[in-house]
Design an enzyme around this catalytic site. Structure first.
Site, PDB file in Angstrom:
ATOM      1  CB  ILE A   1      -4.607 -18.298 -10.853  1.00  0.00           C
ATOM      2  CG1 ILE A   1      -3.716 -17.411 -11.720  1.00  0.00           C
ATOM      3  CG2 ILE A   1      -6.004 -17.702 -10.806  1.00  0.00           C
ATOM      4  CD1 ILE A   1      -3.408 -16.039 -11.137  1.00  0.00           C
TER       5      ILE A   1
ATOM      6  CE  LYS B   1     -20.978 -15.298 -20.939  1.00  0.00           C
ATOM      7  NZ  LYS B   1     -21.503 -16.278 -19.990  1.00  0.00           N
TER       8      LYS B   1
ATOM      9  CG  HIS C   1      -6.632 -20.470 -21.804  1.00  0.00           C
ATOM     10  ND1 HIS C   1      -7.606 -21.134 -21.089  1.00  0.00           N
ATOM     11  CD2 HIS C   1      -6.570 -19.223 -21.290  1.00  0.00           C
ATOM     12  CE1 HIS C   1      -8.116 -20.297 -20.187  1.00  0.00           C
ATOM     13  NE2 HIS C   1      -7.506 -19.143 -20.285  1.00  0.00           N
TER      14      HIS C   1
ATOM     15  CD  GLU D   1      -8.656 -23.423  -6.586  1.00  0.00           C
ATOM     16  OE1 GLU D   1      -9.550 -23.823  -7.346  1.00  0.00           O
ATOM     17  OE2 GLU D   1      -8.202 -22.268  -6.619  1.00  0.00           O
TER      18      GLU D   1
ATOM     19  CD  GLU E   1     -30.427 -40.401 -24.641  1.00  0.00           C
ATOM     20  OE1 GLU E   1     -30.335 -39.166 -24.499  1.00  0.00           O
ATOM     21  OE2 GLU E   1     -31.280 -41.084 -24.038  1.00  0.00           O
ATOM     22  CG  LEU E   2     -26.135 -34.862 -29.640  1.00  0.00           C
ATOM     23  CD1 LEU E   2     -26.411 -35.646 -30.914  1.00  0.00           C
ATOM     24  CD2 LEU E   2     -26.711 -33.454 -29.756  1.00  0.00           C
ATOM     25  CE  LYS E   3     -20.214 -35.823 -21.924  1.00  0.00           C
ATOM     26  NZ  LYS E   3     -19.366 -34.655 -22.203  1.00  0.00           N
TER      27      LYS E   3
HETATM   28  N1  GLN Z   1      -8.841 -20.136  -8.410  1.00  0.00           N
HETATM   29  C1  GLN Z   1      -9.393 -20.681  -9.609  1.00  0.00           C
HETATM   30  C2  GLN Z   1      -8.399 -21.670 -10.203  1.00  0.00           C
HETATM   31  O1  GLN Z   1      -7.241 -21.441 -10.140  1.00  0.00           O
HETATM   32  C3  GLN Z   1      -9.708 -19.610 -10.631  1.00  0.00           C
HETATM   33  C4  GLN Z   1     -10.347 -20.188 -11.871  1.00  0.00           C
HETATM   34  C5  GLN Z   1     -10.855 -19.168 -12.869  1.00  0.00           C
HETATM   35  O2  GLN Z   1     -10.475 -18.059 -12.898  1.00  0.00           O
HETATM   36  N2  GLN Z   1     -11.750 -19.560 -13.715  1.00  0.00           N
HETATM   37  O3  GLN Z   1      -8.764 -22.669 -10.759  1.00  0.00           O
HETATM   38 ZN    ZN Z   2      -8.950 -17.438 -14.497  1.00  0.00          ZN
END
Ligand code: GLN
Ligand code: ZN
Length: 774
Positions: A446, A120, A709, A499, A25-27
């Site tokens: 990646i 963290k 990011h 992916e 509920e909070l979310k």
């Molecule tokens: N192979 C993952 C991706 O590309 C690696 C994610 C990560 O490092 N957190 O999403």
């Molecule tokens: Zn990464």
């Protein structure tokens, strides 16, 4: 059994409780408020109802003293910054205009101002907002939230204990504000902060608090003599005034060590210590300082951060020993229950034979009150509970799920040579060069490409039954074809399938491994309104069938360039799951590693020449105390090598890490013996490339040249200058060109130009190299 009666009746308590509510509920309320759909009034009312429900649940199950002030609309460290008025200058206007909006501006930023940084909370998966301080920081007391929540609980008839982040921990968690010298130490502000804490404590006393808890988990880390002195000074000073409440200083996540004698001597009335295996040593250390005569000891015997039932017999034995070491012994969870989901009884899909092994927050609360009763009134009064607990533990110990003979035999048979590649790196590198035929400065990504709205909808439709498996798989295939076509057109050298089939890099594999459980409602707060449902490593781990081969092979069929297989490494699988507590972590890691090793072998057999095993969590799982680092890194790196070392010399093993300062694990990175490592580096201007080179790292490196990011699209020139910067420390024949991390959180609108610029930059630098022709 140790105890038949105790001097003073043991009280049952906890330090904090899950905030989100049974149905999150909070979310919903907080996100609704952000979108303008929920009024501030309605949000406050939802929050109040959640607190009321939590306290009632705690009191009904027999908790004597409920916590207050642990509740938060976003984060309890941010609440502490508000309590001491440590509002960054850039947020001051917003906070003064409207306290609630200003609060969320600090948490999330606005179009014009950046939020506080997030990191963290110790070695948990909870993230807090980092206080920003400088030599000019001034503090003033703002007890409003703490007072209001205490009064709420008292008005409902509860015996309540406010919980605050302690001043030493608060300062040790802070960092220099932007513009302040990097080497500024927030702890130097202690003298300014203590009077503010003293004022808050006096306010809480006036509002009816008998006890106040000050959480000092930072004291379980290795601390310098100056820091220990600061702790001594803090509690001497806070313990001074006459108009203050009784003080309970709480520690958790590890043993207090050198800080224990400091706090034992301090003029405070109580100490809370962690007595789980994670803090082994506290019991002996406590005996060594002669116990806590005249003080209250709160004993965290129920693990507050895993999801397994307690061993009553073992806890009662510990509690019995503690009775001889303090005047009053109370029973608690080792830390706030914030780190566990709310209610295991809600997990209807989990086999009841396994569910009886599980204890989430509600079950742990019952465990605490049961133990307190046994301690106060004699174990005879909890005979039925003891018998049931013994039976539950026995069923877990003897279950076929936790004892798969095939898995046991295989892990026992692992030899050192299973964890070592057959050829040294230099020889492997030569065969890989011949086999792959890549140019200098090869480009790659990646793993993930944008998780588009269509993909998420397709997955939701599949689980809702609106889309059949064939229909879903068609969408995955068409996504893979598009991703491959884009990479070919852009001229990348080592491709990925993108992916698209993965909801989450851990969950996707956990769902396919035997011994791993998923929960339906096991949400825990990761940060703010983001909750995760970590899978549960419940039993021995095995892999009934290949997990990723099909999609990787499908992608490889679309192109003649190498497609990189993509797996999540054993350490990260453990780090982002609830782990077993009935065997060493290293044993669990080894089981997961063997399952992944089979996947690696199957990928290789299917024609995959490049395989990446991601370990983004390798650094974050580093234990809190330095003396535990070496044993951890030994099993962690061994598990990685066990996963990867079975391949042919000409198969190239990659790994990837991010979100971390790598400085303190350079040796471990080397120990992975991966042929290529890609790392986050764009924001820190390639610092990691320098560090690796400085440490003599001999293998290939891809320091990220595209900061994923941020929504910003870097220009070609920017990537060129980062590549040139990297070439100062990494020679051209060992340098890879790639982004910082996966692209799943980005949109195609940014990813397309950013990767085109990256590939163009690589070509440009390649062309300018002395031996570009060869
Ligand atoms: N192979 C993952 C991706 O590309 C690696 C994610 C990560 O490092 N957190 O999403
Ligand atoms: Zn990464």
């Amino acid at each position: 059994m140790t105890t038949e009666s105790a001097a003073a009746a043991a009280r049952a308590t906890v330090y904090g409780y899950p905030r989100q509510g049974q149905n999150r509920e909070l979310k919903k309320a907080v996100e609704g408020y952000w979108k303008g759909r929920v009024s501030a009034e309605a949000l406050r009312e939802t929050a109040r109802e959640l607190r009321e429900t939590n306290w009632r649940q705690l009191a009904d199950s027999g908790i004597h003293e409920v916590p207050t002030g642990d509740f938060s609309l976003y984060d309890h460290v941010l609440d502490t910054s508000v309590m001491v008025d440590a509002v960054p200058a850039r947020h001051r206007v917003a906070v003064e205009a409207d306290a609630l909006d200003g609060y969320f501006a600090m948490a999330r930023g606005t179009e014009d101002v950046a939020p506080l940084e997030m990191t963290k909370w110790f070695d948990t998966n909870y993230h807090y907002l980092v206080p920003e301080l400088g030599p000019d920081s001034a503090f003033t007391a703002n007890s409003d939230k703490q007072i209001a929540e205490l009064k709420e609980a008292l008005a409902l008839g509860h015996s309540a204990r406010p919980v605050l982040v302690g001043p030493v921990t608060y300062l040790l968690l802070a960092k220099p504000a932007p513009g302040v010298a990097e080497d500024f130490e927030p702890l130097t502000l202690l003298d300014r902060l203590l009077p503010v804490y003293a004022e808050v404590l006096a306010d809480l006393r006036a509002a009816g608090a008998e006890w106040v808890q000050l959480d000092e988990p930072a004291l379980v880390q290795d601390r310098t003599p100056a820091e220990l002195n600061a702790a001594a000074r803090t509690y001497r000073e806070l313990g001074g005034p006459a108009d203050r409440p009784k003080l309970l200083v709480a520690s958790y996540f590890d043993r207090l060590g050198e800080a224990l004698p400091v706090l034992a001597k301090a003029p405070v009335e109580g100490l809370a210590l962690d007595f789980t295996d994670a803090a082994a040593g506290n019991l002996a250390d406590l005996a060594a300082v002669g116990g806590l005569p005249g003080k209250r000891l709160v004993a965290g015997v129920v693990n507050g951060r895993n999801i397994w039932i307690n061993d009553y017999q073992k806890s009662l034995a510990t509690l019995g020993t503690l009775l001889g070491l303090a005047d009053q012994v109370d029973v608690a969870a080792s830390c706030s229950l914030l780190h566990v989901p709310l209610d295991a009884a809600a997990e209807r899909a989990i086999d009841p034979q396994i569910r009886r092994w599980l204890a989430f927050a509600r079950q742990k609360t019952t465990e605490i009150t049961t133990l307190a009763r046994g301690l106060s009134q004699g174990t005879g009064t909890i005979a039925a509970e003891l018998a049931a607990n013994r039976a539950d533990l026995a069923s877990r110990a003897s279950s076929a799920i936790t004892n798969d003979p095939a898995v046991r035999a295989r892990t026992a048979a692992v030899t050192d040579s299973d964890t070592r590649r057959a050829q040294p790196y230099a020889e492997r590198a030569a065969s890989q060069r011949a086999h792959l035929g890549l140019p200098l400065l090869p480009t790659t990504t990646i793993g993930s490409f944008p998780q588009t709205a269509e993909l998420r909808t397709a997955r939701a439709d599949l689980s809702a039954g609106w889309l059949d498996t064939a229909g879903y798989e068609d969408r995955i295939k068409s996504e893979i074809r598009e991703v491959i076509a884009f990479q070919e057109k852009t001229g990348l050298d080592v491709l990925v399938h993108g992916e698209p089939e993965r909801n989450d890099m851990v969950q996707y594999f956990a769902e396919q491994l035997t011994g791993y459980l998923a929960t339906q409602h096991g949400w825990v707060q990761s940060y703010g309104t983001r909750y995760v449902r970590p899978p549960v490593l419940a039993g021995d781990i095995s892999r009934p069938a290949p997990m990723s081969v099909r999609w990787t092979t499908y992608a490889q069929q679309q192109t003649s360039r190498p497609v990189k297989g993509m797996l999540t490494g054993p350490v990260t699988m453990l780090a982002w799951s609830f782990v077993r507590d009935d065997q060493p972590l290293g044993d669990t890691a080894r089981q997961v590693a063997l399952a992944l090793r089979d996947e690696v072998a199957d990928l290789e057999a299917a024609g995959t020449s490049v395989i990446q095993v991601d370990e983004p969590a390798l650094r974050e799982t580093l234990p809190l105390r330095a003396d535990a680092h070496a044993p951890y890194l030994a099993w962690a790196t061994e598990a990685f090598r066990l996963t990867t070392a079975g391949v042919r010399p000409d198969t190239q093993i990659h790994t990837h890490m991010c979100y971390a300062e790598f400085g303190d694990i350079l040796r471990a990175i080397d120990d992975l013996d991966a042929d290529v490592i890609s790392l986050e580096a764009a924001r820190s201007h390639m610092q990691v490339a320098d560090e690796l080179a400085g440490a003599g790292y001999p293998r290939e490196v891809g320091p990220g040249v595209y900061d994923i990011h941020s929504p910003r699209v870097p220009e070609e020139a920017e990537a060129v200058s980062l590549i040139e910067r990297a070439l100062l420390s990494v020679p051209a024949d060992r340098l890879w060109i790639n982004p910082d991390c996966g692209l799943k959180t980005r949109g195609w609108g940014e990813v397309r130009p950013a990767l085109e610029h990256m590939a163009a930059a690589a070509r440009r630098v390649r062309g300018s190299l002395p031996h570009a022709e060869s």
